[in-house]
Scaffold this motif. Structure first.
Motif, PDB file in Angstrom:
ATOM      1  N   THR A   9       0.828  -1.200   0.000  1.00 35.22           N
ATOM      2  CA  THR A   9       0.000   0.000   0.000  1.00 35.22           C
ATOM      3  C   THR A   9       0.867   1.256   0.000  1.00 35.22           C
ATOM      4  OG1 THR A   9      -0.100  -0.015   2.409  1.00 35.22           O
ATOM      5  CG2 THR A   9      -1.850  -1.177   1.227  1.00 35.22           C
ATOM      6  N   THR A  10       0.386   2.287  -0.676  1.00 36.52           N
ATOM      7  CA  THR A  10       1.086   3.577  -0.742  1.00 36.52           C
ATOM      8  C   THR A  10       0.078   4.695  -0.540  1.00 36.52           C
ATOM      9  OG1 THR A  10       0.832   3.620  -3.154  1.00 36.52           O
ATOM     10  CG2 THR A  10       2.892   2.723  -2.288  1.00 36.52           C
ATOM     11  N   ALA A  11       0.385   5.599   0.360  1.00 42.14           N
ATOM     12  CA  ALA A  11      -0.483   6.752   0.624  1.00 42.14           C
ATOM     13  C   ALA A  11       0.257   7.695   1.553  1.00 42.14           C
ATOM     14  CB  ALA A  11      -1.813   6.321   1.234  1.00 42.14           C
ATOM     15  N   GLY A  12      -0.161   8.967   1.565  1.00 43.20           N
ATOM     16  CA  GLY A  12       0.414   9.929   2.489  1.00 43.20           C
ATOM     17  C   GLY A  12       1.660  10.601   1.964  1.00 43.20           C
ATOM     18  N   ALA A  13       2.695  10.688   2.803  1.00 39.60           N
ATOM     19  CA  ALA A  13       3.897  11.461   2.473  1.00 39.60           C
ATOM     20  C   ALA A  13       5.116  10.557   2.373  1.00 39.60           C
ATOM     21  CB  ALA A  13       4.137  12.534   3.531  1.00 39.60           C
ATOM     22  N   LEU A  14       5.983  10.864   1.421  1.00 41.84           N
ATOM     23  CA  LEU A  14       7.257  10.170   1.229  1.00 41.84           C
ATOM     24  C   LEU A  14       8.391  11.168   1.353  1.00 41.84           C
ATOM     25  CD1 LEU A  14       8.458   7.638  -1.393  1.00 41.84           C
ATOM     26  CD2 LEU A  14       9.418   9.939  -1.493  1.00 41.84           C
ATOM     27  N   VAL A  15       9.490  10.767   1.987  1.00 39.31           N
ATOM     28  CA  VAL A  15      10.702  11.572   1.997  1.00 39.31           C
ATOM     29  C   VAL A  15      11.846  10.719   1.477  1.00 39.31           C
ATOM     30  CG1 VAL A  15      11.178  11.029   4.434  1.00 39.31           C
ATOM     31  CG2 VAL A  15      12.293  13.011   3.344  1.00 39.31           C
TER      32      VAL A  15
END
Length: 365
Positions: free
Chosen positions: A187-193
């Motif tokens: 799953t992928t969602a929200g913020a990435l750094v």
């Protein structure tokens, strides 16, 4: 007459550049070469302890390419330009014949049941092939490669190689395609750094899976490039203090930074409760820090083992026991870099992991 004069000048410039390439072959910083494990061409990762039978075979194969030992004596070009063009054609032909599936294979008989269960088999997909094709095309741009060569020869006395590559817009790299990242991350969602993002080309391919994209980078030229690609820049020292991220990406950073364990612990502090750490590490482990005088890290990861699989096991145990991370998935991929006047592209053996924080671990920062 003027056109003839210009032609002669152009030929002289190319010959001068090629001679420079040959004289500085051991110094030129091109990040990637198979099995010889070169982060830079003056920083070889050769270690006989890490060589399997197949790696020794591949090492000889690519040493012959680099040293031109395979010439059969029927054709030995005399001029520097002719030799360089001939060797490049020969190297690129051998690259085309190489089985790219070898980049992704592991010896499953050497894996523990836990590692085998969480291993995800990848292969050279369409995005990977597109990167290789673009690298091959770009390596044939003679004037562009000559410009890169001459510019680096001058600028390396004033700037780091990272800054030079950022200013020249070269040295782009590839680790994961979007489909490959989806398979590993789930799953992928929200913020990435993306920590130590370089020019952003590696994470750009999957960063859009997250609604907000952030990055850190110490190189000024690379920071400008990242901002232009839509990343919000964070402070390199305090990025982990202010907010939580659903994904922290550290792709091939731990063997290039001075304090890798500290970086991993910072990532744990910065992750949301259900967040994931996407981490890539070149194996065999051979740290090289560009910014320290002796190029050695202050902290060295306790990775041991004579094979790729043994070093993977050692690293996963370190992440669990000392950093409080549980392995979710992992795989083996090539760490690809676009080529130069000598070869179309370069690569290193890369391991890619997805971790989540363990509930029992305590903060140690």
């Amino acid at each position: 007459m003027p056109s003839t004069f210009r032609l002669l000048c152009n030929i002289s410039i190319i010959c001068c550049a090629v001679n420079t390439l040959q004289r500085a072959h051991s110094d030129l910083h091109c990040y990637y070469s198979k099995v010889n494990q070169q982060c830079h061409k003056d920083e070889k990762f050769v270690n006989a302890d890490y060589c399997t039978e197949n790696q020794e075979r591949d090492s000889k194969y690519f040493e012959d390419m680099a040293n031109n030992n395979g010439l059969n004596g029927l054709y030995r070009p005399r001029s520097a330009l002719a030799r360089a063009l001939y060797e490049k054609q020969r190297n690129d032909r051998q690259l085309q014949e190489y089985d790219q599936n070898e980049w992704y294979r592991v010896d499953k008989s050497r894996l523990s049941p836990q590692l085998l269960q969480k291993f995800r088999q990848l292969d050279p997909d369409e995005d990977t092939k597109a990167f290789l094709s673009a690298s091959i095309d770009k390596s044939t741009w003679v004037w562009t490669q000559v410009w890169y060569l001459l510019a680096k020869a001058v600028l390396r006395h004033f700037w780091s190689i990272t800054d030079i590559n950022g200013w020249l817009g070269r040295g782009s790299m590839f680790v994961l395609s979007e489909p490959q990242a989806r398979m590993l991350l789930g799953t992928t969602a929200g913020a990435l750094v993306d920590v130590g993002a370089g020019d952003g080309e590696v994470s750009r391919r999957f960063a859009h899976l997250y609604q907000r994209q952030y990055a850190t980078e110490i190189s000024a030229s690379m920071r400008k490039t990242l901002s232009a690609k839509g990343f919000t820049m964070l402070d390199t020292e305090d990025w982990w203090r202010e907010q939580k991220f659903e994904c922290v990406s550290m792709l091939n950073l731990l063997d290039r930074c001075s304090r890798p364990k500290t970086m991993v612990l910072q990532a744990r502090r910065a992750l949301a409760p259900s967040g994931r750490l996407l981490l890539a590490l070149v194996l065999p482990y051979k740290p090289y820090v560009e910014v320290t005088p002796d190029h050695k890290p202050e902290e060295r990861l306790p990775i041991s083992g004579a094979t790729f699989e043994e070093q993977v096991q050692s690293f996963v145990e370190f992440m669990r026991d000392e950093c409080g991370f549980e392995l979710v998935t992992w795989s083996r991929v090539p760490y690809l870099c676009e080529g130069d006047f000598a070869q179309a592209y370069y690569w290193l053996d890369d391991s890619v992991f997805v971790f989540t924080p363990t509930a029992q671990a305590t903060e140690t920062l």
